[in-house]
Design a protein around this motif. Structure first.
Motif, PDB file in Angstrom:
ATOM      1  N   GLU A 324       0.844  -1.196   0.000  1.00 47.26           N
ATOM      2  CA  GLU A 324       0.000   0.000   0.000  1.00 47.26           C
ATOM      3  C   GLU A 324       0.883   1.251   0.000  1.00 47.26           C
ATOM      4  O   GLU A 324       1.948   1.259   0.614  1.00 47.26           O
ATOM      5  N   LYS A 325       0.401   2.303  -0.664  1.00 44.77           N
ATOM      6  CA  LYS A 325       1.174   3.537  -0.776  1.00 44.77           C
ATOM      7  C   LYS A 325       0.358   4.719  -0.276  1.00 44.77           C
ATOM      8  O   LYS A 325      -0.867   4.708  -0.326  1.00 44.77           O
ATOM      9  N   PHE A 326       1.067   5.730   0.186  1.00 44.98           N
ATOM     10  CA  PHE A 326       0.413   6.960   0.618  1.00 44.98           C
ATOM     11  C   PHE A 326       1.398   8.117   0.512  1.00 44.98           C
ATOM     12  O   PHE A 326       2.613   7.918   0.501  1.00 44.98           O
ATOM     13  N   GLU A 327       0.857   9.327   0.434  1.00 43.85           N
ATOM     14  CA  GLU A 327       1.683  10.526   0.382  1.00 43.85           C
ATOM     15  C   GLU A 327       1.891  11.066   1.801  1.00 43.85           C
ATOM     16  O   GLU A 327       0.951  11.127   2.586  1.00 43.85           O
ATOM     17  N   ALA A 328       3.119  11.451   2.097  1.00 45.78           N
ATOM     18  CA  ALA A 328       3.451  11.973   3.422  1.00 45.78           C
ATOM     19  C   ALA A 328       3.942  13.416   3.313  1.00 45.78           C
ATOM     20  O   ALA A 328       5.080  13.739   3.693  1.00 45.78           O
ATOM     21  N   GLY A 329       3.085  14.287   2.799  1.00 50.24           N
ATOM     22  CA  GLY A 329       3.415  15.703   2.741  1.00 50.24           C
ATOM     23  C   GLY A 329       4.737  15.976   2.059  1.00 50.24           C
ATOM     24  O   GLY A 329       5.021  15.469   0.970  1.00 50.24           O
ATOM     25  N   LYS A 330       5.586  16.761   2.703  1.00 45.78           N
ATOM     26  CA  LYS A 330       6.865  17.183   2.131  1.00 45.78           C
ATOM     27  C   LYS A 330       7.844  16.025   1.944  1.00 45.78           C
ATOM     28  O   LYS A 330       8.837  16.164   1.213  1.00 45.78           O
ATOM     29  N   LEU A 331       7.597  14.874   2.592  1.00 49.51           N
ATOM     30  CA  LEU A 331       8.503  13.729   2.472  1.00 49.51           C
ATOM     31  C   LEU A 331       8.236  12.909   1.215  1.00 49.51           C
ATOM     32  O   LEU A 331       9.047  12.067   0.837  1.00 49.51           O
ATOM     33  N   GLY A 332       7.092  13.134   0.577  1.00 52.32           N
ATOM     34  CA  GLY A 332       6.787  12.412  -0.648  1.00 52.32           C
ATOM     35  C   GLY A 332       6.056  11.102  -0.414  1.00 52.32           C
ATOM     36  O   GLY A 332       5.445  10.882   0.634  1.00 52.32           O
ATOM     37  N   GLU A 333       6.129  10.223  -1.397  1.00 52.12           N
ATOM     38  CA  GLU A 333       5.374   8.960  -1.363  1.00 52.12           C
ATOM     39  C   GLU A 333       6.144   7.856  -0.641  1.00 52.12           C
ATOM     40  O   GLU A 333       7.357   7.739  -0.778  1.00 52.12           O
ATOM     41  N   TYR A 334       5.393   7.063   0.103  1.00 52.72           N
ATOM     42  CA  TYR A 334       5.969   5.914   0.801  1.00 52.72           C
ATOM     43  C   TYR A 334       5.168   4.662   0.486  1.00 52.72           C
ATOM     44  O   TYR A 334       3.959   4.728   0.216  1.00 52.72           O
ATOM     45  N   GLU A 335       5.843   3.535   0.547  1.00 54.03           N
ATOM     46  CA  GLU A 335       5.198   2.241   0.343  1.00 54.03           C
ATOM     47  C   GLU A 335       5.416   1.375   1.581  1.00 54.03           C
ATOM     48  O   GLU A 335       6.521   1.316   2.137  1.00 54.03           O
ATOM     49  N   ILE A 336       4.365   0.717   2.018  1.00 58.98           N
ATOM     50  CA  ILE A 336       4.449  -0.148   3.193  1.00 58.98           C
ATOM     51  C   ILE A 336       5.127  -1.455   2.805  1.00 58.98           C
ATOM     52  O   ILE A 336       4.791  -2.076   1.794  1.00 58.98           O
ATOM     53  N   GLY A 337       6.087  -1.861   3.611  1.00 58.55           N
ATOM     54  CA  GLY A 337       6.824  -3.085   3.340  1.00 58.55           C
ATOM     55  C   GLY A 337       6.369  -4.239   4.205  1.00 58.55           C
ATOM     56  O   GLY A 337       5.261  -4.250   4.747  1.00 58.55           O
ATOM     57  N   ALA A 338       7.219  -5.216   4.345  1.00 57.23           N
ATOM     58  CA  ALA A 338       6.915  -6.421   5.112  1.00 57.23           C
ATOM     59  C   ALA A 338       6.598  -6.078   6.560  1.00 57.23           C
ATOM     60  O   ALA A 338       7.200  -5.177   7.140  1.00 57.23           O
ATOM     61  N   ASP A 339       5.628  -6.792   7.111  1.00 53.31           N
ATOM     62  CA  ASP A 339       5.253  -6.639   8.516  1.00 53.31           C
ATOM     63  C   ASP A 339       4.810  -5.226   8.860  1.00 53.31           C
ATOM     64  O   ASP A 339       4.969  -4.768   9.988  1.00 53.31           O
TER      65      ASP A 339
END
Length: 360
Positions: A324-339
């Motif tokens: 799953e992915k989401f935007e974190a404001g000024k930090l940009g996009e992140y993707e959830i990894g294992a666990d």
């Protein structure tokens, strides 16, 4: 410091937690535990809607290891900043000591106060678990940050960097400062600290490799993330091991206390100090030559990312599942990894050449 704007991709599957047993609450009302109440699937179940609108007014409480800890203060300030951007409600609670069970009563109170999200840096991964599971059963999202809770007690975990990367960097710096051989010691936080122990395990593995065969780990000491206790432990290490070359402290309290002791002792210039610290905290020791280099990330970014993850969970953009992915404001996009792990990014090494470029 780099904001790590590129997508973080990890592998393996998230182990979903089964929370069928309802734990006894400490009193007061609790939140409705239906997924509709939270705007998405509760307890890492259901389907995420990445197009869901971020909710305003989300109540998120931050529970660091302890209050009045310089590192924790910086971390939660990032959470406060993010919740301001998200039009949420920020709350800070916590104990004055970092003992294993000191956070439990605060979690129970936050359940009664019907918070939407609890962000916690766990002092002990298991001691907080029953209360965190009660919170999740009540519909509260749980975001672990900095120091993980047990995986079946939270929705996601915000990790500073990969555990492997931090452990490797600590050994790399120790080896460089020791000239590739000699005795080293570790000055950690508490004996139960999840992150500290994970990094130390990687360090042990790295030290067992042929290229590090001439480095000897003689002692792991615990300063309990208390300044005076850490100062005394550093003093004890140097008195007990006269041939010690390097003290590695993977905690900001420990590295500052050890540096302060060495800076005013006969060991200055003879014993190196390294580990994880903040630039503002360590600047004087870099300037006076006590410390040659140390590493860290921007702690405020951890709290910032935790807040965005918490609001994304409440809004149903993510549920905590891998991929799953989401935007974190000024930090940009992140993707959830294992666990359910979300990695901020690699640590930065600070030395005399770059320390004045940072202010935190």
């Amino acid at each position: 410091m780099s904001r790590f704007r590129t997508t973080r991709v990890l592998t393996a599957l998230l182990s979903a937690a089964s929370l069928a047993v309802a734990l006894t609450a400490c009193g007061g009302t609790t939140k409705n535990d239906s997924s509709d109440d939270q705007g998405g699937g509760s307890q890492a179940t259901g389907t995420a809607d990445p197009e869901a609108e971020l909710q305003e007014g989300v109540k998120m409480a931050f529970l660091p290891k302890q209050l009045n800890n310089p590192y924790s203060d910086i971390e939660v300030s990032g959470g406060e900043e993010a919740l301001g951007e998200l039009k949420g409600e920020y709350k800070l609670v916590g104990p004055n000591d970092a003992s294993a069970s000191s956070q439990v009563s605060y979690i129970n109170t936050l359940i009664q106060q019907q918070q939407d999200v609890i962000g916690i840096a766990a002092n002990d991964p298991n001691a907080v678990c029953p209360s965190l599971n009660q919170a999740r059963s009540s519909g509260i999202k749980v975001v672990a940050f900095d120091s993980d809770a047990a995986k079946d007690c939270r929705d996601v975990f915000i990790n500073q960097a990969t555990t492997q990367g931090i452990g490797e960097k600590l050994v790399e710096m120790a080896s460089k400062l020791a000239g590739g051989s000699g005795e080293i010691a570790i000055l950690s936080a508490t004996a139960n600290a999840t992150n500290q122990n994970a990094w130390i395990d990687v360090m042990k593995t790295e030290l067992a490799k042929p290229e590090n065969k001439d480095l000897k780990l003689v002692k792991i000491a615990y300063g309990n993330d208390e300044d005076q206790k850490s100062f005394q432990e550093a003093q004890g290490l140097l008195q007990s091991y006269p041939n010690l070359k390097v003290i590695v402290s993977p905690t900001t309290v420990g590295i500052a206390a050890a540096s302060r002791y060495v800076s005013s002792s006969n060991y200055k210039g003879k014993v190196a100090i390294t580990g994880l610290g903040t630039p503002n905290q360590m600047r004087e020791y870099i300037k006076d030559g006590t410390v040659k280099e140390f590493a860290l990330w921007n702690p405020a970014d951890i709290g910032y990312l935790a807040a965005y993850a918490g609001v994304a969970l409440v809004s149903g953009q993510i549920t905590g599942k891998e991929g799953e992915k989401f935007e974190a404001g000024k930090l940009g996009e992140y993707e959830i990894g294992a666990d359910g792990e979300i990695v901020l990014g690699p640590p930065t090494v600070f030395d005399a050449n770059n320390i004045d470029d940072f202010d935190f």
